[in-house]
Design an enzyme around this catalytic site. Structure first.
Site, PDB file in Angstrom:
ATOM      1  N   CYS A  60      75.471  75.829   7.387  1.00 40.89           N
ATOM      2  CA  CYS A  60      74.234  75.061   7.225  1.00 40.89           C
ATOM      3  C   CYS A  60      73.976  74.269   8.500  1.00 40.89           C
ATOM      4  O   CYS A  60      74.888  73.738   9.121  1.00 40.89           O
ATOM      5  CB  CYS A  60      74.375  74.114   6.045  1.00 40.89           C
ATOM      6  SG  CYS A  60      72.874  73.176   5.693  1.00 40.89           S
ATOM      7  N   ASN A  67      68.194  69.524   0.274  1.00 38.10           N
ATOM      8  CA  ASN A  67      67.626  68.818   1.427  1.00 38.10           C
ATOM      9  C   ASN A  67      67.159  69.763   2.531  1.00 38.10           C
ATOM     10  O   ASN A  67      66.880  69.327   3.646  1.00 38.10           O
ATOM     11  CB  ASN A  67      68.641  67.814   1.995  1.00 38.10           C
ATOM     12  CG  ASN A  67      69.921  68.495   2.473  1.00 38.10           C
ATOM     13  OD1 ASN A  67      70.117  69.688   2.288  1.00 38.10           O
ATOM     14  ND2 ASN A  67      70.800  67.719   3.077  1.00 38.10           N
ATOM     15  N   HIS A  96      74.787  64.157  11.305  1.00 39.02           N
ATOM     16  CA  HIS A  96      73.892  65.315  11.162  1.00 39.02           C
ATOM     17  C   HIS A  96      72.552  64.935  10.551  1.00 39.02           C
ATOM     18  O   HIS A  96      71.686  65.788  10.388  1.00 39.02           O
ATOM     19  CB  HIS A  96      74.555  66.411  10.339  1.00 39.02           C
ATOM     20  CG  HIS A  96      74.487  66.225   8.844  1.00 39.02           C
ATOM     21  ND1 HIS A  96      74.848  65.061   8.204  1.00 39.02           N
ATOM     22  CD2 HIS A  96      74.118  67.087   7.857  1.00 39.02           C
ATOM     23  CE1 HIS A  96      74.688  65.211   6.895  1.00 39.02           C
ATOM     24  NE2 HIS A  96      74.243  66.423   6.654  1.00 39.02           N
TER      25      HIS A  96
END
Length: 396
Positions: free
Chosen positions: A87, A159, A322
């Site tokens: 991801c 998200n 991140h």
């Protein structure tokens, strides 16, 4: 909550009550107790190396906190990579300095038609040329490969987002956040199960969700191969979505040009040299930030994002946050945030947002930490290059 044995060095809190120090890029009382307990579990692993690094966007995850970096010797932990292997985010600059709202709405409409979101997949197989090359033994990838041909180029939920932004450099940018979809999830769950059984058979406690695979096991190389395939698949997934976004722009604005593609994963493990030794660095919800290396740190759909360059800070294992990081759980956000207030705040900022119903409040700006505070806590890790203001957002 403060713990005995916490000291401060160069403005950073260091917890020294466990086998290894835990170095925090936020105040200790800003951490959930659950996330702090997970960090302490990491610090007591017999194969953990040097110290544990906790980024300012941290919050509780499975086994290992999101926003944490763990270096190990001789073992890999599937849950320290996470279920969404690879991801990450990618960004692309356009040569546009302005875009009218009607045109922006048209572009977003095309993207919604060409990029499935949430649990949706493509109805037809995508061009196999987008798929990464299969190298080595990949039993779970082979099992899931045909299904993945329908998943590549899809956003997913949670998200994950596609966002159009206006940069402080004067240009319009596209940013995409997504991962390896079901193929990564299946690989992660399979090897978590393998690790758990292996540890249980050896009489080890697996209650902390930190089951590991020793490098002496045949499964170590299998997981390593499949994890890296999922890392490449996640990049290919983002690239295909970016291609669909590019096509949407060119359909509405034929003269648009694109440049400066940036890609950064934040769920992966890699063999790297730190403090003079080769180790396996697990980054879970953390971005690599070597000196001069570009990266992305998004806020929420209502706040700024940042394009940054790493400073190569050794104490963070050359890593940074991140994103903004959650300040409340998805369930709590849906129960406690005010839908009208969240929508009004986005509308007042002129953002074409993705909040329509109470169930969408888990991705409202109010469910995230203050991105400015997160950035202030990591000035030693990154230099901000470009600030990005959201214009329009698609969420899963």
């Amino acid at each position: 909550m403060k713990h005995d044995g916490t000291i401060r060095t160069n403005g950073k809190a260091i917890i020294e009550t466990d086998n290894l120090p835990i170095k925090l890029w936020l105040e200790e009382d800003q951490m959930e107790e659950g996330a702090l307990e997970q960090a302490r579990n990491l610090a007591n692993l017999p194969f953990a190396f040097k110290h544990i690094a906790i980024m300012p966007d941290t919050h509780q995850g499975y086994g290992m906190p999101i926003g944490a970096i763990l270096a190990t010797k001789g073992a890999i932990i599937p849950n320290a990579v996470g279920v969404d292997i690879g991801c990450g985010m990618c960004s692309l600059r356009t040569n546009l300095e302005h875009i009218e709202t009607p045109k922006l709405k048209e572009i977003m409409g095309i993207i919604r038609k060409t990029v499935p979101v949430g649990f949706e997949h493509h109805k037809t197989r995508q061009d196999e040329a987008w798929m990464p090359e299969r190298k080595g033994e990949l039993p779970i990838v082979e099992q899931e490969y045909e299904s993945a041909l329908y998943q590549i180029g899809t956003l997913g939920g949670g998200n994950h987002f596609i966002e159009i932004q206006k940069g402080s450099d004067g240009y319009i940018w596209i940013m995409i956040h997504s991962g390896s979809r079901n193929i990564g999830f299946t690989v992660a769950n399979h090897y978590e199960g393998v690790a758990k059984k292996m540890n249980q058979d050896a009489g080890e406690d697996v209650s902390q969700e930190l089951a590991y695979i020793p490098e002496t096991s045949e499964y170590f190389k299998l997981y390593w191969n499949e994890m890296n395939y999922c890392l490449e698949f996640a990049l290919a997934n983002r690239k295909l979505m970016m291609e669909r976004a590019r096509s949407a722009f060119t359909e509405i604005l034929p003269e648009v040009e694109f440049a400066d593609f940036i890609n950064k994963p934040h769920n992966f493990a890699a063999e790297e040299k730190h403090f003079g030794e080769w180790v396996i660095v697990h980054r879970k919800g953390a971005t690599r930030a070597r000196k001069g290396e570009w990266g992305m740190i998004p806020g929420s759909q209502g706040t700024r994002s940042f394009l940054v360059k790493g400073k190569g800070e050794a104490q963070s294992f050359e890593s940074c946050a991140h994103g903004a990081g959650r300040i409340m759980s998805r369930t709590k956000a849906r129960k406690t945030l005010d839908l009208k207030e969240e929508v009004k705040a986005l509308k007042d900022r002129g953002i074409l947002h993705a909040i329509r119903h109470r169930k969408d409040l888990d991705e409202a700006p109010g469910s995230y930490k203050d991105i400015d505070e997160v950035m202030a806590n990591q000035v030693d890790l990154v230099d901000v290059q470009i600030e990005l203001q959201p214009l329009a957002v698609i969420k899963g």
